[in-house]
Design an enzyme around this catalytic site. Structure first.
Site, PDB file in Angstrom:
ATOM      1  N   TYR A 162       0.837  -1.212   0.000  1.00  0.00           N
ATOM      2  CA  TYR A 162       0.000   0.000   0.000  1.00  0.00           C
ATOM      3  C   TYR A 162       0.875   1.266   0.000  1.00  0.00           C
ATOM      4  O   TYR A 162       0.617   2.214  -0.749  1.00  0.00           O
ATOM      5  CB  TYR A 162      -0.886  -0.064   1.240  1.00  0.00           C
ATOM      6  CG  TYR A 162      -1.881   1.050   1.415  1.00  0.00           C
ATOM      7  CD1 TYR A 162      -3.057   1.085   0.669  1.00  0.00           C
ATOM      8  CD2 TYR A 162      -1.668   2.050   2.357  1.00  0.00           C
ATOM      9  CE1 TYR A 162      -3.985   2.105   0.864  1.00  0.00           C
ATOM     10  CE2 TYR A 162      -2.592   3.063   2.556  1.00  0.00           C
ATOM     11  CZ  TYR A 162      -3.749   3.083   1.803  1.00  0.00           C
ATOM     12  OH  TYR A 162      -4.665   4.087   1.999  1.00  0.00           O
ATOM     13  N   LYS A 166       0.926   4.110  -2.845  1.00  0.00           N
ATOM     14  CA  LYS A 166       0.508   5.478  -2.526  1.00  0.00           C
ATOM     15  C   LYS A 166       1.614   6.496  -2.802  1.00  0.00           C
ATOM     16  O   LYS A 166       1.339   7.643  -3.155  1.00  0.00           O
ATOM     17  CB  LYS A 166       0.041   5.562  -1.070  1.00  0.00           C
ATOM     18  CG  LYS A 166      -1.286   4.865  -0.811  1.00  0.00           C
ATOM     19  CD  LYS A 166      -2.372   5.332  -1.779  1.00  0.00           C
ATOM     20  CE  LYS A 166      -3.775   5.111  -1.267  1.00  0.00           C
ATOM     21  NZ  LYS A 166      -4.791   5.452  -2.286  1.00  0.00           N
TER      22      LYS A 166
HETATM   23  N1  NAD Z   1      -9.727   5.992   5.391  1.00  0.00           N
HETATM   24  C1  NAD Z   1      -8.523   6.509   5.588  1.00  0.00           C
HETATM   25  O1  NAD Z   1      -8.159   6.933   6.712  1.00  0.00           O
HETATM   26  C2  NAD Z   1      -7.556   6.624   4.439  1.00  0.00           C
HETATM   27  C3  NAD Z   1      -6.245   7.017   4.725  1.00  0.00           C
HETATM   28  C4  NAD Z   1      -5.356   7.196   3.680  1.00  0.00           C
HETATM   29  C5  NAD Z   1      -5.771   6.973   2.370  1.00  0.00           C
HETATM   30  N2  NAD Z   1      -7.050   6.551   2.113  1.00  0.00           N
HETATM   31  C6  NAD Z   1      -7.440   6.338   0.723  1.00  0.00           C
HETATM   32  O2  NAD Z   1      -8.703   6.956   0.457  1.00  0.00           O
HETATM   33  C7  NAD Z   1      -9.406   6.179  -0.526  1.00  0.00           C
HETATM   34  C8  NAD Z   1     -10.786   5.810  -0.014  1.00  0.00           C
HETATM   35  O3  NAD Z   1     -10.627   4.989   1.122  1.00  0.00           O
HETATM   36  P1  NAD Z   1     -11.814   4.594   2.108  1.00  0.00           P
HETATM   37  O4  NAD Z   1     -11.245   4.635   3.470  1.00  0.00           O
HETATM   38  O5  NAD Z   1     -13.037   5.364   1.790  1.00  0.00           O
HETATM   39  O6  NAD Z   1     -11.980   3.049   1.718  1.00  0.00           O
HETATM   40  P2  NAD Z   1     -13.301   2.126   1.608  1.00  0.00           P
HETATM   41  O7  NAD Z   1     -12.801   0.735   1.682  1.00  0.00           O
HETATM   42  O8  NAD Z   1     -14.357   2.584   2.553  1.00  0.00           O
HETATM   43  O9  NAD Z   1     -13.829   2.451   0.127  1.00  0.00           O
HETATM   44  C9  NAD Z   1     -13.115   2.066  -1.026  1.00  0.00           C
HETATM   45  C10 NAD Z   1     -14.114   1.713  -2.112  1.00  0.00           C
HETATM   46  O10 NAD Z   1     -13.375   1.334  -3.286  1.00  0.00           O
HETATM   47  C11 NAD Z   1     -14.088   0.291  -3.899  1.00  0.00           C
HETATM   48  N3  NAD Z   1     -13.197  -0.469  -4.781  1.00  0.00           N
HETATM   49  C12 NAD Z   1     -12.222  -1.344  -4.409  1.00  0.00           C
HETATM   50  N4  NAD Z   1     -11.635  -1.868  -5.492  1.00  0.00           N
HETATM   51  C13 NAD Z   1     -12.242  -1.314  -6.577  1.00  0.00           C
HETATM   52  C14 NAD Z   1     -12.060  -1.469  -7.972  1.00  0.00           C
HETATM   53  N5  NAD Z   1     -11.140  -2.306  -8.467  1.00  0.00           N
HETATM   54  N6  NAD Z   1     -12.831  -0.743  -8.815  1.00  0.00           N
HETATM   55  C15 NAD Z   1     -13.794   0.096  -8.319  1.00  0.00           C
HETATM   56  N7  NAD Z   1     -14.006   0.265  -7.002  1.00  0.00           N
HETATM   57  C16 NAD Z   1     -13.243  -0.427  -6.133  1.00  0.00           C
HETATM   58  C17 NAD Z   1     -14.627  -0.545  -2.751  1.00  0.00           C
HETATM   59  O11 NAD Z   1     -15.710  -1.361  -3.152  1.00  0.00           O
HETATM   60  C18 NAD Z   1     -15.008   0.510  -1.734  1.00  0.00           C
HETATM   61  O12 NAD Z   1     -16.370   0.872  -1.800  1.00  0.00           O
HETATM   62  C19 NAD Z   1      -8.516   4.982  -0.834  1.00  0.00           C
HETATM   63  O13 NAD Z   1      -7.722   5.259  -1.966  1.00  0.00           O
HETATM   64  C20 NAD Z   1      -7.637   4.866   0.398  1.00  0.00           C
HETATM   65  O14 NAD Z   1      -6.432   4.206   0.135  1.00  0.00           O
HETATM   66  C21 NAD Z   1      -7.951   6.367   3.136  1.00  0.00           C
END
Ligand code: NAD
Length: 301
Positions: A162, A166
């Site tokens: 990851y 990123k």
């Molecule tokens: N939540 C955090 O604190 C956090 C921190 C750093 C980065 N991020 C990044 O923010 C973004 C959103 O994260 P989140 O926490 O909302 O995650 P989440 O798991 O709640 O949502 C991610 C969504 O992406 C969808 N998904 C996965 N693979 C897919 C694909 N191949 N095609 C289409 N859709 C797909 C999933 O079904 C899910 O609904 C991500 O890129 C994550 O890495 C989140």
């Protein structure tokens, strides 16, 4: 209803849940026509999450369609962008938000865990951006918002797949910003913090992790959306190649890698003179290699 992105057509990947869902609702509430992309299905009904978010947007008076293809292949990513073109005749913004985690300590990480994460985050962000690029170029404008993470920017345990993806997304974003600037296309990164299905995978196995989870639970996913809407809007016409972050009520601007020390030695360097001269000079500037949490111990609420 705001109008920061009125009539802009935006594709938001992974917007069936989590941070992406709040992006979709906020973009629609700010006047955008939204393509809600997500492969996920509801646990209870098996319905695509994307359809549920589209229903929510329409019920609130907004415009949206669903796209349930995966971002993780060249062809399916092109189909998602084509869906925007077919429905709305153009594409103004791609938000590369979809993501998965396959956390494992590096010494145990499998090839499958490595490839799955690289495919969705890094390759997916490339495929989606690349599929939109000819349309952006032709219409002389466009914006891409990528999701990076402090796991890559700073560091984290058990996330080499990851973190690599990123950090690579930052490189992708900066290169897109350079290559596409002459077509008025912008590319920026957001590092978010929010309580979602993804962060719910953090194990509550130690007192430190329990405290971390309790704090994360207070970080609402909806807090990230205003920055994404702003970055997609014409108000951000001068903002490209940058990295921002949002954590509850805090907003961050990140630095970027630059040379910070320089030493010159007549005749060049040997391994011995590096040991004797260069490294002692640099050591006072070394960065402690710490997980990101170490640098954000305070409560952002
Ligand atoms: N939540 C955090 O604190 C956090 C921190 C750093 C980065 N991020 C990044 O923010 C973004 C959103 O994260 P989140 O926490 O909302 O995650 P989440 O798991 O709640 O949502 C991610 C969504 O992406 C969808 N998904 C996965 N693979 C897919 C694909 N191949 N095609 C289409 N859709 C797909 C999933 O079904 C899910 O609904 C991500 O890129 C994550 O890495 C989140």
């Amino acid at each position: 209803m705001g109008n920061m992105v009125k009539d802009k057509v935006v594709v938001i990947t992974g917007s069936g849940a989590g941070i992406g869902r709040d992006f979709a609702l906020a973009f629609a509430a700010s006047g955008a026509k939204v393509v809600v992309n997500d492969v996920g299905r509801a646990r209870d009904s098996d319905e695509f999450l994307a359809n549920q978010v589209v229903d929510e947007i329409r019920a609130a008076g907004g415009e949206a369609i669903a796209a349930t293809q995966s971002i993780a292949t060249w062809d399916s990513a092109h189909e998602i962008i084509q869906k925007a073109i077919d429905a709305y005749g153009r594409i103004d913004c791609v938000v590369n938000n979809a993501g998965i985690v396959r956390d494992r300590f590096f010494f145990k990480m499998s090839e499958e865990e490595w490839k799955a994460v690289i495919d969705v985050h890094l390759n997916g962000s490339f495929y989606m951006s690349r599929a939109a690029a000819p349309h952006f170029k032709e219409q002389n404008g466009g914006s891409i918002v990528h999701m990076t993470s402090t796991s890559g920017l700073i560091g984290n345990f058990g996330q080499s797949n990851y973190s690599a993806a990123k950090m690579a997304i930052v490189g992708l974003s900066k290169s897109i910003a350079l290559d596409m600037a002459k077509f008025n296309v912008r590319s920026n990164c957001i590092a978010p913090w929010a309580w979602t299905a993804m962060t719910a995978t953090i194990p509550e196995d130690t007192p430190e992790n329990k405290a971390r989870v309790a704090k994360m639970k207070k970080m609402e996913a909806g807090k990230i959306a205003p920055l994404a809407v702003y970055l997609a809007s014409d108000a951000a016409a001068h903002v490209s190649g940058q990295i921002f972050g949002v954590r509850a009520n805090e907003i961050y601007f990140f630095n970027q890698i630059r040379m910070i020390r320089s030493l010159h030695r007549d005749g060049g360097w040997t391994p011995e003179t590096i040991a004797e001269h260069a490294m002692p000079a640099f050591e006072s500037s070394f960065f402690p290699n710490v997980p990101s949490l170490t640098l954000t111990p305070w409560d952002p609420i």
